[in-house]
Design a protein around this motif. Structure first.
Motif, short mmCIF file in Angstrom:
data_model
loop_
_atom_site.label_atom_id
_atom_site.label_comp_id
_atom_site.label_asym_id
_atom_site.label_seq_id
_atom_site.Cartn_x
_atom_site.Cartn_y
_atom_site.Cartn_z
N ASP A 58 0.83 -1.20 0.00
CA ASP A 58 0.00 0.00 0.00
C ASP A 58 0.87 1.25 0.00
O ASP A 58 1.88 1.32 0.69
N LYS A 59 0.45 2.23 -0.80
CA LYS A 59 1.08 3.54 -0.78
C LYS A 59 0.15 4.43 0.03
O LYS A 59 -1.05 4.54 -0.28
N LYS A 60 0.68 5.04 1.09
CA LYS A 60 -0.15 5.83 2.00
C LYS A 60 0.27 7.30 1.99
O LYS A 60 1.44 7.61 1.78
N ASN A 61 -0.70 8.17 2.25
CA ASN A 61 -0.39 9.60 2.38
C ASN A 61 0.05 9.90 3.81
O ASN A 61 0.16 8.99 4.65
N ARG A 62 0.29 11.14 4.11
CA ARG A 62 0.79 11.52 5.45
C ARG A 62 -0.19 11.22 6.57
O ARG A 62 0.20 11.07 7.71
N GLU A 63 -1.46 11.12 6.22
CA GLU A 63 -2.48 10.80 7.23
C GLU A 63 -2.65 9.29 7.40
O GLU A 63 -3.47 8.84 8.18
N GLY A 64 -1.89 8.50 6.65
CA GLY A 64 -1.97 7.05 6.76
C GLY A 64 -3.05 6.42 5.90
O GLY A 64 -3.31 5.23 6.02
N GLN A 65 -3.70 7.21 5.05
CA GLN A 65 -4.74 6.68 4.18
C GLN A 65 -4.11 6.05 2.93
O GLN A 65 -3.15 6.59 2.37
N VAL A 66 -4.64 4.94 2.51
CA VAL A 66 -4.15 4.27 1.31
C VAL A 66 -4.57 5.10 0.09
O VAL A 66 -5.74 5.41 -0.09
N VAL A 67 -3.58 5.46 -0.73
CA VAL A 67 -3.84 6.28 -1.91
C VAL A 67 -3.41 5.57 -3.20
O VAL A 67 -3.43 6.15 -4.27
N GLY A 68 -3.01 4.33 -3.09
CA GLY A 68 -2.59 3.58 -4.27
C GLY A 68 -1.73 2.40 -3.86
O GLY A 68 -1.76 1.95 -2.72
N ALA A 69 -0.94 1.94 -4.81
CA ALA A 69 -0.06 0.80 -4.58
C ALA A 69 1.35 1.15 -5.02
O ALA A 69 1.55 1.90 -5.97
N GLN A 70 2.31 0.61 -4.33
CA GLN A 70 3.71 0.76 -4.70
C GLN A 70 4.20 -0.61 -5.15
O GLN A 70 3.99 -1.61 -4.45
N VAL A 71 4.82 -0.67 -6.31
CA VAL A 71 5.27 -1.94 -6.89
C VAL A 71 6.78 -1.87 -7.05
O VAL A 71 7.33 -0.84 -7.45
N TRP A 72 7.46 -2.96 -6.73
CA TRP A 72 8.90 -3.02 -6.91
C TRP A 72 9.30 -4.42 -7.36
O TRP A 72 8.56 -5.37 -7.18
N TYR A 73 10.45 -4.49 -8.01
CA TYR A 73 10.99 -5.76 -8.51
C TYR A 73 12.33 -6.02 -7.85
O TYR A 73 13.07 -5.09 -7.55
N ARG A 74 12.68 -7.30 -7.71
CA ARG A 74 14.01 -7.66 -7.25
C ARG A 74 14.38 -9.03 -7.83
O ARG A 74 13.51 -9.81 -8.22
N CYS A 75 15.68 -9.28 -7.86
CA CYS A 75 16.17 -10.58 -8.31
C CYS A 75 17.47 -10.88 -7.56
O CYS A 75 18.06 -10.01 -6.92
N GLN A 76 17.90 -12.12 -7.67
CA GLN A 76 19.13 -12.54 -7.01
C GLN A 76 20.34 -12.40 -7.93
O GLN A 76 21.45 -12.19 -7.47
N GLU A 77 20.10 -12.56 -9.23
CA GLU A 77 21.21 -12.57 -10.19
C GLU A 77 20.70 -12.25 -11.58
O GLU A 77 19.55 -12.55 -11.90
N VAL A 78 21.55 -11.65 -12.41
CA VAL A 78 21.25 -11.40 -13.81
C VAL A 78 22.23 -12.22 -14.64
O VAL A 78 23.44 -12.11 -14.46
N ARG A 79 21.69 -13.05 -15.56
CA ARG A 79 22.54 -13.89 -16.42
C ARG A 79 22.26 -13.59 -17.89
O ARG A 79 21.11 -13.43 -18.27
N SER A 80 23.30 -13.59 -18.68
CA SER A 80 23.15 -13.44 -20.12
C SER A 80 22.51 -14.69 -20.69
O SER A 80 22.88 -15.80 -20.34
N LEU A 81 21.57 -14.51 -21.60
CA LEU A 81 21.00 -15.65 -22.31
C LEU A 81 21.88 -16.05 -23.48
O LEU A 81 21.73 -17.13 -24.04
N ALA A 82 22.82 -15.19 -23.86
CA ALA A 82 23.72 -15.48 -24.97
C ALA A 82 24.90 -16.34 -24.52
O ALA A 82 25.55 -16.98 -25.33
N ALA A 83 25.18 -16.37 -23.22
CA ALA A 83 26.32 -17.13 -22.71
C ALA A 83 26.03 -18.63 -22.83
O ALA A 83 24.90 -19.07 -22.68
N THR A 84 27.06 -19.37 -23.08
CA THR A 84 26.89 -20.82 -23.16
C THR A 84 27.20 -21.43 -21.80
O THR A 84 28.05 -20.94 -21.07
N ALA A 85 26.51 -22.49 -21.48
CA ALA A 85 26.72 -23.17 -20.20
C ALA A 85 28.05 -23.93 -20.24
O ALA A 85 28.48 -24.36 -21.30
#
Length: 128
Positions: A92-119
């Motif tokens: 929840d994204k809240k204003n200063r009064e604590g009221q919900v005014v929307g949503a906050q979205v975020w992304y995370r990952c553990q690692e980034v790998r090239s798809l072009a690299a060979t195993a």
């Protein structure tokens, strides 16, 4: 309290392309954020392509990750990548009064790998 969901990259996006990575800095500072264990935090920028209403759509997304070293030193611009441990968080994204005014979205990952690299080759492949 955030809700966190694992993302199946192959089922969600047509492709994910590398743009850049930068240290994640503390608000109002040039100091890089770290985890409690002292591992640096990074912000990775990517282009995510997906189908919406029958058309291909591209969005630039910022994905947070932790790594002792700079992520992506061997990745070129617009190189296809796989995000290992890719998750989305929604809270929840809240204003200063604590009221919900929307949503906050975020992304995370553990690692980034090239798809072009060979195993690396296994012993069975080397024996032939």
């Amino acid at each position: 309290m955030p809700q966190i969901y694992a993302i199946d990259q192959a089922a969600t996006f047509e492709r994910v392309l590398w743009l850049s990575s930068e240290p994640k800095t503390r608000f109002g500072s040039d100091d890089q954020e770290t985890t409690k264990d002292g591992v640096p935090k990074w912000e990775v920028q990517l282009v995510a392509s997906f189908r919406q209403f029958g058309r291909s759509t591209n969005e630039i997304i910022k994905v947070g990750m932790t790594s002792p070293s700079w992520p992506g030193p061997d990745l070129g611009p617009a190189e296809p990548v796989q995000l290992v441990g890719f998750e989305i968080g929604v809270m929840d994204k809240k204003n200063r009064e604590g009221q919900v005014v929307g949503a906050q979205v975020w992304y995370r990952c553990q690692e980034v790998r090239s798809l072009a690299a060979t195993a690396p080759r296994g012993k069975s492949a080397e024996a032939s």
